[in-house]
Design an enzyme around this catalytic site. Structure first.
Site, PDB file in Angstrom:
ATOM      1  N   LYS B  88       0.815  -1.217   0.000  1.00 47.46           N
ATOM      2  CA  LYS B  88       0.000   0.000   0.000  1.00 47.46           C
ATOM      3  C   LYS B  88       0.855   1.277   0.000  1.00 47.46           C
ATOM      4  O   LYS B  88       0.433   2.312  -0.514  1.00 47.46           O
ATOM      5  CB  LYS B  88      -0.930   0.016   1.216  1.00 47.46           C
ATOM      6  CG  LYS B  88      -1.989  -1.068   1.192  1.00 47.46           C
ATOM      7  CD  LYS B  88      -3.070  -0.765   0.184  1.00 47.46           C
ATOM      8  CE  LYS B  88      -4.177  -1.810   0.213  1.00 47.46           C
ATOM      9  NZ  LYS B  88      -5.089  -1.677  -0.945  1.00 47.46           N
ATOM     10  N   GLU B 110     -10.093   6.152   2.775  1.00 42.55           N
ATOM     11  CA  GLU B 110     -10.942   5.116   3.350  1.00 42.55           C
ATOM     12  C   GLU B 110     -10.018   3.968   3.725  1.00 42.55           C
ATOM     13  O   GLU B 110      -8.968   3.794   3.126  1.00 42.55           O
ATOM     14  CB  GLU B 110     -11.970   4.650   2.320  1.00 42.55           C
ATOM     15  CG  GLU B 110     -11.461   3.617   1.301  1.00 42.55           C
ATOM     16  CD  GLU B 110     -10.372   4.151   0.372  1.00 42.55           C
ATOM     17  OE1 GLU B 110     -10.320   5.377   0.161  1.00 42.55           O
ATOM     18  OE2 GLU B 110      -9.563   3.345  -0.130  1.00 42.55           O
ATOM     19  N   SER B 374       1.938  -9.687  -0.826  1.00 41.88           N
ATOM     20  CA  SER B 374       1.618  -8.253  -0.770  1.00 41.88           C
ATOM     21  C   SER B 374       1.796  -7.630   0.614  1.00 41.88           C
ATOM     22  O   SER B 374       2.003  -6.431   0.733  1.00 41.88           O
ATOM     23  CB  SER B 374       0.187  -8.034  -1.247  1.00 41.88           C
ATOM     24  OG  SER B 374      -0.704  -8.834  -0.489  1.00 41.88           O
TER      25      SER B 374
END
Lengths: 263, 392
Positions: B88, B110, B374
């Site tokens: 991210k 969000e 990830s």
């Protein structure tokens, strides 16, 4: 000619402005909803906007969000809405304007939806559909005699007014605030001038909505626009009063107070 | 063909389904993105922060024990080793540099599991920007440590009480905030979802994953992989991995969604229908009246009823294959990586590991497979413990 333009032409000749109340379909439940439509129609409103509840209403503030959630829990669906309005149509002369987010319509299919809504819905407002994305739905609406309504927001640049005007066969919905639906105590001072400027630029009628909750505000906006839409204030009133005795009388008085008596 | 086209469409998916109030902001964002992202100074600054701050390049690690067990040659792309513990941060850094160039001082986001929220809070702290993160109240309870992390980093976490009180409602609430404060606010979306230009922008910022992988695998194996596998929630780590290989037809893409407990799941591509959610047209979990359904997965990052439009396009043109893996299977992937490789993966990434293990018998022996790892699993330990206790 479709009913909505007729309405505005008539009002114009009489030097009047449109008062359009908004109701969430299925709120506070399916039965009371029908009664509120009939009651409000009797107060002589010019048109009634009916909102189809959606699970993710991104343009709505807390009041309409809540009413939508309750209505969905009570079993509100788009086919159900069309059936109910078809029934009410026989008793109500005022045009029905349907407000729905795009997904429930898209799911049914643009053509299929318009075919079913023909003769029931007079105009369609889709708050998450820009004219650029609304071409298919617009074409189908034309085919079935349903007027379309697109928005001008305070952030819309002048270059888009023509496109919005051209695509709005019913009226243009001027969003009074940069924000979601729900009552506001104050509006931007430059707003009235902006609305007047927008009116000068477009051919179609312009109605103002979002945040309007008092008779003073209704009067003020009617001086510059062709009509006003009041939503959250009415939903809030229904929410707080529908369990009381004389609810229907009270609601009618509330609506009359908002729009003002006929002169 | 240019993908997406000027209107933000990947084939028939994508677009801009938003209130008129946001039309200008999205155009402003698109033109800023396409202008700045081409500039050398932007590219250099982005590369600098990815390397010095986030810790790139991440290793492409040959998982020898896992490979032996599966009869495949499996590499892991170690995004879990990045600062803040997941991919991210790549996107958060890219967008915050753009936000600074646009002169916006307030950032909203969000978050579901809180990984994206933490990444945004991190980059806002780094650049001294005001940060507010919308998070479903239910998610705040499930992911309390991440709420505290965001607060430590100076962000304000705003509980969302509407709807299902999860990621989709946090998204809706962030959009409402943006509709209200559009002029001064930058909305930093965390995945390849939302209206144009977000899907293309987030994919581009995450493409560093695939570009590095390509260079690394060529060096190590002197050829391209046979398979790329990655989990798909909104789709950002998977598109970041897949996209740089789009034209390499020999490389097969395996996208892995969450099949939850089968009754409830997050498998928008495998089980959903085309619809419109949060500004774009893609596959959506919805009922037969077009109302959005609640998604479920043991991994909060895959718990979303929509998916990026570019994935919908890859599915339509059959460029990628999509599978759904249950909670139970994902936990199998989680355990196998812990025990065989000494790596505790995020539950999201565990879905990709599990799918590769499932496929192992069916695909050619010794196929070269890259799995995008990830994120790391520290955030999930409570969930895993709870699941194992309740399924004893």
């Amino acid at each position: 000619m479709p009913k909505i333009r007729d309405l505005f032409n008539q009002l114009k000749q009489q030097n009047k402005k449109a008062f359009i109340p908004y109701l969430t379909y299925g709120f506070p439940n399916l039965g009371v909803f029908e009664q509120t439509v009939l009651a409000i129609a009797k107060t002589g409103v010019d048109a009634i906007e009916i909102g189809m509840p959606f699970s993710d209403p991104i343009a709505d503030g807390p009041v309409i969000q809540r009413s939508s959630q309750i209505a969905l829990e009570k079993g509100a669906t788009l086919p159900g809405l069309l059936l109910t309005l078809k029934k009410l149509r026989r008793k109500v002369d005022a045009p029905f304007i349907l407000m729905t987010y795009y997904n429930p319509v898209f799911y049914m299919g643009d053509n299929s939806f318009c075919r079913k809504a023909k003769g029931i819905i007079d105009a369609l407002v889709v708050p998450d559909l820009l004219p650029e994305e609304g071409r298919s739905l617009n074409d189908h609406c034309r085919k079935y005699g349903i007027d379309t309504v697109f928005f001008i927001a305070p952030t819309t640049d002048l270059g888009r007014y023509g496109l919005i005007d051209k695509n709005s066969s019913g009226f243009i919905y001027y969003v009074s605030v940069t924000g979601t639906t729900g009552s506001r105590n104050k509006f931007d001072g430059a707003l009235y001038k902006k609305i007047a400027a927008a009116k000068a630029k477009v051919k179609g009628p312009v109605c103002v909505g979002f945040g309007i909750s008092t008779h003073e505000q209704v009067k003020r906006f009617c001086r510059v626009a062709d009509g006003v839409i009041v939503g959250s204030a009415i939903i809030k009133f229904i929410d707080e009063n529908h369990k009381q005795k004389n609810f229907i009388d009270k609601l009618q008085r509330f609506i009359v107070d908002l729009k003002g008596k006929e002169k | 063909m240019k993908l997406p086209n000027n209107r933000g469409y990947f084939g028939k998916f994508g677009g801009k389904f938003v209130p008129e109030t946001l039309e200008y902001a999205l155009r402003e964002l698109a033109s800023a993105y396409f202008k700045y992202s081409k500039e050398k100074s932007f590219k250099q600054e982005f590369a600098y922060y990815l390397k010095e701050y986030a810790g790139r390049p991440t290793p492409l690690y040959y998982a020898a024990n896992l490979s032996k067990m599966a009869g495949l040659r499996i590499y892991l792309k170690r995004e879990d080793l990045l600062h803040t513990g997941a991919h991210k941060i790549n996107n958060a850094l890219g967008q915050i540099l753009l936000c600074r160039r646009m002169g916006k001082r307030r950032v909203i986001a969000e978050t579901g599991a809180g990984q994206h929220g933490v990444a945004v809070a991190t980059v806002c702290a780094l650049f001294g920007l005001q940060c507010e993160v919308y998070m479903g109240k239910l998610d705040m309870e499930r992911q309390a440590p991440n709420v505290y992390r965001m607060e430590l980093l100076g962000a304000k976490v705003i509980p969302v009480l509407s709807g299902t009180q999860t990621l989709k409602d946090a998204c809706s609430e962030a959009l409402r905030d943006w509709v209200t404060n559009v002029n001064a606010t930058y909305y930093l979306i965390g995945s390849t979802v939302g209206p144009h230009p977000y899907p293309v922008m987030v994919r581009d910022f995450q493409s560093i994953i695939g570009r590095e992988t390509k260079a690394q695998i060529k060096k190590k194996e002197n050829r391209l992989p046979d398979y790329l596998a990655a989990c798909v929630g909104g789709g950002s780590n998977s598109l970041g991995m897949f996209y740089p290989f789009f034209h390499d037809k020999s490389v097969k893409f395996i996208g892995v969604e969450a099949y939850g407990n089968i009754k409830q799941h997050g498998a928008s591509l495998c089980k959903g229908r085309v619809g419109i959610l949060h500004g774009s047209k893609s596959f959506v979990l919805q009922d037969k009246f077009g109302q959005i359904e609640e998604a479920y997965s043991i991994s909060a990052g895959l718990d979303y009823p929509g998916v990026g439009p570019e994935h919908a396009y890859y599915k339509a043109i059959k460029r990628a294959q999509y599978f759904a893996v249950t909670d139970k299977e994902a936990l199998g992937g989680f355990k196998v990586l812990c025990e065989l490789e000494g790596i505790i993966p995020a539950l999201e990434s565990s879905h990709a590991v599990a799918q590769v293990m499932k496929m192992a018998g069916d695909i050619k022996k010794n196929s070269l497979v890259v799995v995008c790892l990830s994120g790391r699993g520290d955030k999930d330990l409570d969930n895993v413990m709870n699941y194992q206790n309740s399924h004893k």
